[in-house]
Design a protein around this motif. Structure first.
Motif, PDB file in Angstrom:
ATOM      1  N   LEU A  51       0.745  -1.126  -0.031  1.00 29.98           N
ATOM      2  CA  LEU A  51       0.177   0.120  -0.169  1.00 29.98           C
ATOM      3  C   LEU A  51       0.796   1.390  -0.003  1.00 29.98           C
ATOM      4  O   LEU A  51       0.470   2.115  -0.672  1.00 29.98           O
ATOM      5  N   GLN A  52       2.047   1.235   0.917  1.00 28.24           N
ATOM      6  CA  GLN A  52       2.869   2.495   0.781  1.00 28.24           C
ATOM      7  C   GLN A  52       3.408   2.595  -0.535  1.00 28.24           C
ATOM      8  O   GLN A  52       3.728   3.792  -1.172  1.00 28.24           O
ATOM      9  N   GLU A  55       0.816   4.168  -2.716  1.00 28.89           N
ATOM     10  CA  GLU A  55       0.520   5.506  -2.392  1.00 28.89           C
ATOM     11  C   GLU A  55       1.518   6.331  -2.692  1.00 28.89           C
ATOM     12  O   GLU A  55       1.196   7.467  -3.219  1.00 28.89           O
ATOM     13  N   MET A  58       0.603   7.267  -6.317  1.00 25.59           N
ATOM     14  CA  MET A  58      -0.466   7.936  -6.559  1.00 25.59           C
ATOM     15  C   MET A  58      -0.170   9.694  -6.058  1.00 25.59           C
ATOM     16  O   MET A  58      -0.932  10.473  -6.442  1.00 25.59           O
ATOM     17  N   GLU A  59       0.981   9.869  -5.609  1.00 28.60           N
ATOM     18  CA  GLU A  59       1.161  11.059  -5.387  1.00 28.60           C
ATOM     19  C   GLU A  59       1.632  11.987  -6.721  1.00 28.60           C
ATOM     20  O   GLU A  59       2.883  11.602  -7.145  1.00 28.60           O
ATOM     21  N   LYS A  88      -6.126   8.158  -8.863  1.00 28.37           N
ATOM     22  CA  LYS A  88      -6.287   7.414  -8.023  1.00 28.37           C
ATOM     23  C   LYS A  88      -7.160   6.291  -8.365  1.00 28.37           C
ATOM     24  O   LYS A  88      -7.162   5.140  -8.111  1.00 28.37           O
ATOM     25  N   THR A 119      -7.463  -1.333  -0.195  1.00 31.82           N
ATOM     26  CA  THR A 119      -7.041  -0.377  -0.907  1.00 31.82           C
ATOM     27  C   THR A 119      -8.136   0.645  -1.297  1.00 31.82           C
ATOM     28  O   THR A 119      -7.863   1.920  -1.258  1.00 31.82           O
ATOM     29  N   GLY A 123      -7.809   4.547  -0.313  1.00 28.48           N
ATOM     30  CA  GLY A 123      -7.810   5.856  -1.598  1.00 28.48           C
ATOM     31  C   GLY A 123      -8.694   6.744  -1.474  1.00 28.48           C
ATOM     32  O   GLY A 123      -8.438   7.834  -1.970  1.00 28.48           O
ATOM     33  N   ALA A 126      -8.473   9.204   1.856  1.00 29.62           N
ATOM     34  CA  ALA A 126      -6.789   9.676   1.969  1.00 29.62           C
ATOM     35  C   ALA A 126      -7.098  11.143   1.984  1.00 29.62           C
ATOM     36  O   ALA A 126      -7.761  11.634   1.057  1.00 29.62           O
TER      37      ALA A 126
END
Length: 131
Positions: A51-52, A55, A58-59, A88, A119, A123, A126
């Motif tokens: 997940l990290q 993530e 996704m940034e 996302k 997930t 998402g 967040a």
């Protein structure tokens, strides 16, 4: 106000925000430590790593773009919001496609269900700091 004082105040604010954002993670880790069996910790660690990683992908940096602008228009905010939704959503589909391969690689079939179940809510909820 001097520039150095403004930088110090901003750094303090960012540190405070990070502490507040990570508090639920620390609390949930303590709860998991109490509830899970020792053999499940490996699955939890793999889920967190996966997940990290996603993530991080996704940034896209639209928050930084908006923060740096001297004048932010509604069109800028709408564009950033739409980009966030598209990125996302695309990453969610990518995660669902890639997780079975990660589960095979780590020889952990439970990883597929765990990442897929976590997930979407993560998402969707967040925090979006800039848009």
């Amino acid at each position: 106000m001097t520039t150095s004082l403004r930088v110090l105040k901003s750094a303090g604010l960012l540190l405070g925000m990070q502490l507040v954002q990570h508090r639920p993670g620390i609390i949930s880790t303590l709860i998991l430590a109490r509830l899970l069996l020792p053999e499940h910790f490996g699955v939890v660690a793999l889920v967190v790593i996966a997940l990290q990683f996603f993530e991080l992908l996704m940034e896209i940096g639209n928050q930084h773009y908006i923060i740096q602008k001297t004048e932010v228009t509604e069109a800028d905010l709408n564009t950033a919001w739409n980009m966030n939704i598209v990125i996302k959503s695309t990453m969610f589909i990518f995660i669902l496609f890639l997780v079975p391969f990660l589960a095979d690689f780590f020889e952990t079939p439970e990883l597929t269900a765990a990442v897929a179940a976590i997930t979407l809510p993560l998402g969707a909820t967040a925090p979006n700091h800039g848009a």
